[in-house]
Design a protein around this motif. Structure first.
Motif, PDB file in Angstrom:
ATOM      1  N   TRP A 136      59.645  -6.883  52.051  1.00 35.02           N
ATOM      2  CA  TRP A 136      58.248  -6.454  52.145  1.00 35.02           C
ATOM      3  C   TRP A 136      58.191  -4.969  51.835  1.00 35.02           C
ATOM      4  N   LEU A 137      56.992  -4.403  51.850  1.00 32.53           N
ATOM      5  CA  LEU A 137      56.860  -2.981  51.530  1.00 32.53           C
ATOM      6  C   LEU A 137      55.739  -2.345  52.338  1.00 32.53           C
ATOM      7  N   GLN A 138      55.792  -1.036  52.399  1.00 31.43           N
ATOM      8  CA  GLN A 138      54.753  -0.236  53.054  1.00 31.43           C
ATOM      9  C   GLN A 138      54.308   0.868  52.106  1.00 31.43           C
ATOM     10  N   SER A 199      44.490  16.968  46.983  1.00 31.06           N
ATOM     11  CA  SER A 199      45.726  16.469  46.383  1.00 31.06           C
ATOM     12  C   SER A 199      46.332  15.454  47.336  1.00 31.06           C
ATOM     13  N   TYR A 200      47.250  14.641  46.794  1.00 38.82           N
ATOM     14  CA  TYR A 200      47.913  13.665  47.656  1.00 38.82           C
ATOM     15  C   TYR A 200      49.258  13.293  47.062  1.00 38.82           C
ATOM     16  N   ARG A 201      50.091  12.699  47.889  1.00 39.05           N
ATOM     17  CA  ARG A 201      51.308  12.013  47.478  1.00 39.05           C
ATOM     18  C   ARG A 201      51.312  10.634  48.128  1.00 39.05           C
ATOM     19  N   LEU A 202      51.915   9.687  47.447  1.00 37.75           N
ATOM     20  CA  LEU A 202      52.084   8.342  47.987  1.00 37.75           C
ATOM     21  C   LEU A 202      53.562   8.115  48.273  1.00 37.75           C
ATOM     22  N   ARG A 203      53.826   7.352  49.312  1.00 41.40           N
ATOM     23  CA  ARG A 203      55.203   7.003  49.627  1.00 41.40           C
ATOM     24  C   ARG A 203      55.331   5.484  49.752  1.00 41.40           C
ATOM     25  N   LEU A 204      56.309   4.956  49.046  1.00 41.98           N
ATOM     26  CA  LEU A 204      56.687   3.552  49.143  1.00 41.98           C
ATOM     27  C   LEU A 204      57.920   3.428  50.020  1.00 41.98           C
ATOM     28  N   THR A 205      57.886   2.521  50.964  1.00 41.24           N
ATOM     29  CA  THR A 205      59.098   2.146  51.680  1.00 41.24           C
ATOM     30  C   THR A 205      59.355   0.675  51.394  1.00 41.24           C
ATOM     31  N   LEU A 206      60.507   0.386  50.814  1.00 44.50           N
ATOM     32  CA  LEU A 206      60.888  -0.974  50.470  1.00 44.50           C
ATOM     33  C   LEU A 206      61.852  -1.499  51.526  1.00 44.50           C
ATOM     34  N   TYR A 207      61.571  -2.690  52.035  1.00 48.83           N
ATOM     35  CA  TYR A 207      62.369  -3.284  53.099  1.00 48.83           C
ATOM     36  C   TYR A 207      63.024  -4.588  52.634  1.00 48.83           C
ATOM     37  N   ARG A 208      64.218  -4.857  53.202  1.00 48.67           N
ATOM     38  CA  ARG A 208      64.856  -6.147  52.970  1.00 48.67           C
ATOM     39  C   ARG A 208      65.736  -6.507  54.163  1.00 48.67           C
ATOM     40  N   ALA A 209      66.058  -7.794  54.262  1.00 46.25           N
ATOM     41  CA  ALA A 209      66.940  -8.256  55.330  1.00 46.25           C
ATOM     42  C   ALA A 209      68.309  -7.609  55.169  1.00 46.25           C
ATOM     43  N   PRO A 210      68.906  -7.151  56.255  1.00 42.72           N
ATOM     44  CA  PRO A 210      70.204  -6.467  56.167  1.00 42.72           C
ATOM     45  C   PRO A 210      71.289  -7.340  55.548  1.00 42.72           C
TER      46      PRO A 210
END
Length: 459
Positions: A136-138, A199-210
């Motif tokens: 999933w992602l945030q 102004s802005y910045r976007l951040r993606l956090t990518l998640y996966r099962a360990p």
């Protein structure tokens, strides 16, 4: 769609903004957020002709290489993207909608700082991604105000294409007393103060099962900033196109009472029904296997599918704008974007290039001749224009599929869609969306489609 004048999140948003109290921004999933990267700047703003909207999207291999990667890497190819290369750590996430706690590996990517061509009162993100089972992602946003101070990191969505790992969700309760996030929209609390997001910045956090090698792939990430003036009416545009696109017709009303766990059933499914119409216009559709969960006695099961996979478990509805755009992008080689347009002339530009649009509007029954209802928030699909310039719309708030095609008077439609203020059935001032629409189009647009999208400020 609420068939009567009932409070919607957009109405509540306006009231809440006026009375917003100071609070704290919701943090990332668990541990402290990654350290703030250097303020590298974006070099590719995209400004709509109206001068009220700024779009920026990261979609190319160069774009993905240009951000700050921690455990992610850019992937080249026909459709460049971002994936997990080597996770930087693990986080524990307790899903608030299932109470399930799990440990996830994660990696991040942060965009360069984007200077808004339009200092903005609102911002809405869009993302297109593939999240296989176990991922999933945030998406988060931070920015700088016009007085030089910074916003917190705001969560704009925790998302997965499926619902087996987490429940896709917006995050309530995010505010610093100057701006807030309302479901899917960053908003300055008091626009009249003159404060703006510059102004802005976007951040993606990518998640996966360990311990797995599976990874999300993100093909598109961006945001639309805007500063739409308060207005009860908008200038009339001059008709310039007579054309109709052949878009499938689906009624939300034929699904009334079906799967009430998704926003009380089909009578509220204007957004996913509209999304499904355009997905199928582009020749995509769920497989029989994907639809196997739907009761075989239900007609148009793909509409039920769209409702399930656009549903925002925090908002409690299927009308989260970015979630609908992200849903469209789960189909092969489709992109989805949330933006604002400035006039029906811009919609004509898109229709002429073969790109229909999903528009968001609210109105009294008396304000849209032929609709037969009033609503505090409704999505419908614009598919063309008559020789007189009137709007041809596939309106899912129709008794059945055959009744979906409608013709609405140009002047009425333009005003209810583009205004930001209106009077509701009780005579009180309520909000309008200011020209919000979803655009779905191929991952590899034609030259004509690229030109049309560029003309309305979308890359």
């Amino acid at each position: 769609m609420p068939r009567a004048e009932q409070p919607s999140r957009r109405t509540v948003l306006t009231a809440a903004v006026a009375a917003a109290a100071a609070g704290s921004a919701s943090p990332a999933a668990a541990a402290d957020p990654p350290a703030r990267p250097a303020r590298a700047r974006s070099k590719a703003p995209s400004k709509a002709p109206s001068g009220l909207v700024d779009n920026r999207a990261w979609i190319s291999y160069t774009d993905w290489r240009g951000g700050t990667a921690k455990g992610t890497r850019a992937v080249a190819g026909v459709r460049p993207g971002l994936v997990i290369a080597a996770p930087t750590g693990t986080r524990t996430y307790t899903d608030p909608h299932t109470n399930r706690t799990a440990i996830w590996e994660y990696a991040t990517w942060t965009s360069p700082l984007h200077d808004l061509a339009v200092p903005s009162t609102e911002a809405v993100a869009s993302w297109n991604a593939d999240t296989p089972a176990g991922t999933w992602l945030q998406v988060e946003l931070t920015g700088t105000y016009s007085d030089g101070t910074d916003t917190p990191w705001y969560v704009l969505g925790r998302w997965a294409a499926g619902d087996q790992d987490i429940r896709r969700t917006s995050v309530d309760g995010q505010s610093d007393g100057r701006s807030s996030v309302w479901t899917d929209t960053f908003s300055i609390d008091d626009a009249a103060s003159g404060l703006r997001l510059v102004s802005y910045r976007l951040r993606l956090t990518l998640y996966r099962a360990p311990g797995t090698k599976v990874t999300p792939t993100v093909w598109r990430l961006g945001a639309m900033g805007s500063d739409i003036p308060d207005r009860f009416t908008v200038p009339a545009s001059t008709p310039g196109l007579a054309q109709e696109l052949k878009v499938p017709r689906y009624s939300q009303e034929t699904h009334a009472g079906q799967y009430p766990q998704y926003d009380s059933g089909g009578e509220a499914w204007c957004s996913p029904t509209s999304s499904q119409m355009i997905v199928e216009y582009w020749g995509r559709k769920p497989t029989a296997e994907q639809l196997a969960w739907v009761d075989p006695d239900f007609t148009d099961p793909q509409v039920c599918h769209a409702a399930r996979y656009t549903y925002d478990y925090q908002y409690g509805g299927c009308g989260n704008w970015p979630f609908n755009a992200a849903y469209a992008s789960t189909y092969k080689d489709l992109q989805g974007v949330v933006t604002r347009l400035g006039s029906l002339t811009e919609l004509e530009t898109l229709i002429a290039a073969g790109i229909p649009a999903i528009t968001s509007q609210s109105f009294l029954k008396s304000e849209l001749t032929g609709a037969g209802y009033g609503t505090s928030g409704h999505l419908m699909t614009v598919i063309g224009f008559t020789a007189d310039g009137d709007v041809i719309a596939n309106d899912p708030a129709s008794a059945d599929d055959a009744a979906v095609r409608r013709v609405y008077q140009r002047r009425e439609f333009e005003n209810i869609w583009l205004r930001t203020k209106r009077y509701n059935a009780a005579g009180n001032v309520a909000s309008g969306t200011g020209g919000v629409c979803y655009l779905y189009f191929p991952a590899q647009p034609s030259v004509r489609q690229l030109a049309a999208l560029a003309a309305v400020g979308v890359r």
